[in-house]
Design a protein around this motif. Structure first.
Motif, PDB file in Angstrom:
ATOM      1  N   UNK A 179       0.823  -1.212   0.000  1.00 64.59           N
ATOM      2  CA  UNK A 179       0.000   0.000   0.000  1.00 64.59           C
ATOM      3  C   UNK A 179       0.854   1.258   0.000  1.00 64.59           C
ATOM      4  N   UNK A 180       1.972   1.243   0.741  1.00 65.68           N
ATOM      5  CA  UNK A 180       2.822   2.439   0.858  1.00 65.68           C
ATOM      6  C   UNK A 180       4.136   2.064   1.519  1.00 65.68           C
ATOM      7  N   UNK A 181       5.180   2.797   1.183  1.00 61.90           N
ATOM      8  CA  UNK A 181       6.489   2.584   1.817  1.00 61.90           C
ATOM      9  C   UNK A 181       6.550   3.185   3.220  1.00 61.90           C
ATOM     10  N   UNK A 182       5.784   4.264   3.445  1.00 66.89           N
ATOM     11  CA  UNK A 182       5.860   4.986   4.704  1.00 66.89           C
ATOM     12  C   UNK A 182       4.459   5.215   5.250  1.00 66.89           C
ATOM     13  N   UNK A 183       4.264   4.918   6.538  1.00 73.16           N
ATOM     14  CA  UNK A 183       2.992   5.159   7.213  1.00 73.16           C
ATOM     15  C   UNK A 183       3.259   6.079   8.399  1.00 73.16           C
ATOM     16  N   UNK A 184       2.548   7.205   8.458  1.00 72.09           N
ATOM     17  CA  UNK A 184       2.679   8.157   9.560  1.00 72.09           C
ATOM     18  C   UNK A 184       1.383   8.174  10.352  1.00 72.09           C
ATOM     19  N   UNK A 185       1.454   7.880  11.637  1.00 76.79           N
ATOM     20  CA  UNK A 185       0.276   7.978  12.503  1.00 76.79           C
ATOM     21  C   UNK A 185       0.392   9.274  13.290  1.00 76.79           C
ATOM     22  N   UNK A 186      -0.574  10.194  13.103  1.00 79.70           N
ATOM     23  CA  UNK A 186      -0.321  11.600  13.427  1.00 79.70           C
ATOM     24  C   UNK A 186      -1.308  12.230  14.402  1.00 79.70           C
ATOM     25  N   UNK A 187      -2.212  11.452  15.007  1.00 86.30           N
ATOM     26  CA  UNK A 187      -3.110  12.031  16.001  1.00 86.30           C
ATOM     27  C   UNK A 187      -3.973  13.141  15.442  1.00 86.30           C
ATOM     28  N   UNK A 188      -3.897  14.332  16.047  1.00 79.04           N
ATOM     29  CA  UNK A 188      -4.763  15.463  15.699  1.00 79.04           C
ATOM     30  C   UNK A 188      -4.173  16.373  14.627  1.00 79.04           C
ATOM     31  N   UNK A 189      -3.191  15.889  13.866  1.00 78.47           N
ATOM     32  CA  UNK A 189      -2.534  16.735  12.865  1.00 78.47           C
ATOM     33  C   UNK A 189      -3.523  17.376  11.898  1.00 78.47           C
TER      34      UNK A 189
END
Length: 270
Positions: free
Chosen positions: A189-199
């Motif tokens: 699906x993707x090389x990078x996954x960012x989990x960012x909360x309330x961004x």
């Protein structure tokens, strides 16, 4: 764990509660993560962890296990205090997601396809529009708001497969976002996954940021508490003292373990 994620964890050398946390400075972290994205295979998931998240990890084994496989970046003064107590110095940089993600998008010169998941429909659409203005060379695709069926996310997962993304940014709150991403976002699906909360709330403008001077003094938590006391008072009034208590307790228990091992080693030599 794939090779890239394993490399990322090895680069995170400073343990807080036995959880490796990235101790790179701001510029080095940008370069490092950009290089991870350029790898031809595998996937790296990045989590931004503050004192509140660390307390959650102490009481949620599944969440803690997922974080141990992710690249964890330090967010806020609580992690600095913990690092000072455990390692004798604070982290080189406050790599909070609200500042770091826009900086990372700017740093990445190669155009990328970036999928967004989370928030209300109005918030995520506004966030996508502002991201496009901020870094117009990237392509931002709204995959879904955060109100899809968590028990049957097949529509969202199918859309992830169809879009052929480089990066997925997930903002659904901790620990839900980390658990969901771990379970459903595959390497293809993707090389990078960012989990960012309330961004997305901040990027869309629906929630105001603290003034720059307040952020520079590492007091954004106080600004947020003043603006959302009913939602955040327990996190800060109860959470911060509890976090510091656990930091001290962990420090003394580790020291006792080291002393005990030293005594056992000496006894064996005798």
């Amino acid at each position: 764990m794939n090779l890239i994620a394993n490399f990322a964890v090895l680069a995170s050398r400073r343990a807080i509660f036995d959880l490796p946390v990235c101790d790179l400075g701001w510029d080095d972290a940008l370069v490092f993560i950009n290089e991870l994205l350029s790898m031809p295979v595998g996937q790296t998931s990045i989590s931004f962890v503050n004192a509140h998240n660390m307390l959650q990890a102490l009481n949620d084994e599944e969440y803690r296990e997922i974080l141990s496989q992710n690249l964890v970046l330090p967010d806020g003064i609580g992690l600095n205090i913990a690092s000072q107590i455990a390692h004798g110095s604070p982290f080189p940089a406050n790599l909070n997601g609200t500042d770091f993600v826009p900086a990372l998008l700017t740093f990445m010169e190669l155009p990328r396809r970036i999928g967004l998941i989370g928030g209300s429909r109005a918030v995520i659409e506004a966030a996508a529009a502002n991201f496009r203005r901020h870094t117009p060379w990237h392509e931002f695709i709204v995959i879904s708001d955060g109100y899809f069926d968590k028990q049957d996310p097949s529509v969202v997962v199918s859309e992830l497969s169809r879009q052929k993304l480089d990066i997925v940014i997930v903002g659904m709150g901790t620990p839900l976002q980390e658990k969901w991403a771990h379970q459903h976002i595959r390497d293809d699906h993707a090389r990078l996954v960012l989990t960012v909360g309330a961004l997305f709330d901040f990027v869309s403008g629906s929630v105001p940021r603290a003034p720059h001077l307040v952020r520079a003094m590492r007091l954004e938590w106080a600004y947020r508490l003043a603006h959302e006391p009913s939602r955040l008072w327990r996190r800060y009034a109860v959470g911060i003292p509890l976090f510091l208590y656990n930091v001290a307790r962990y420090r003394f228990s580790r020291r006792a373990q080291i002393m005990k091992r030293s005594e056992v080693g000496t006894a064996r030599q005798d």
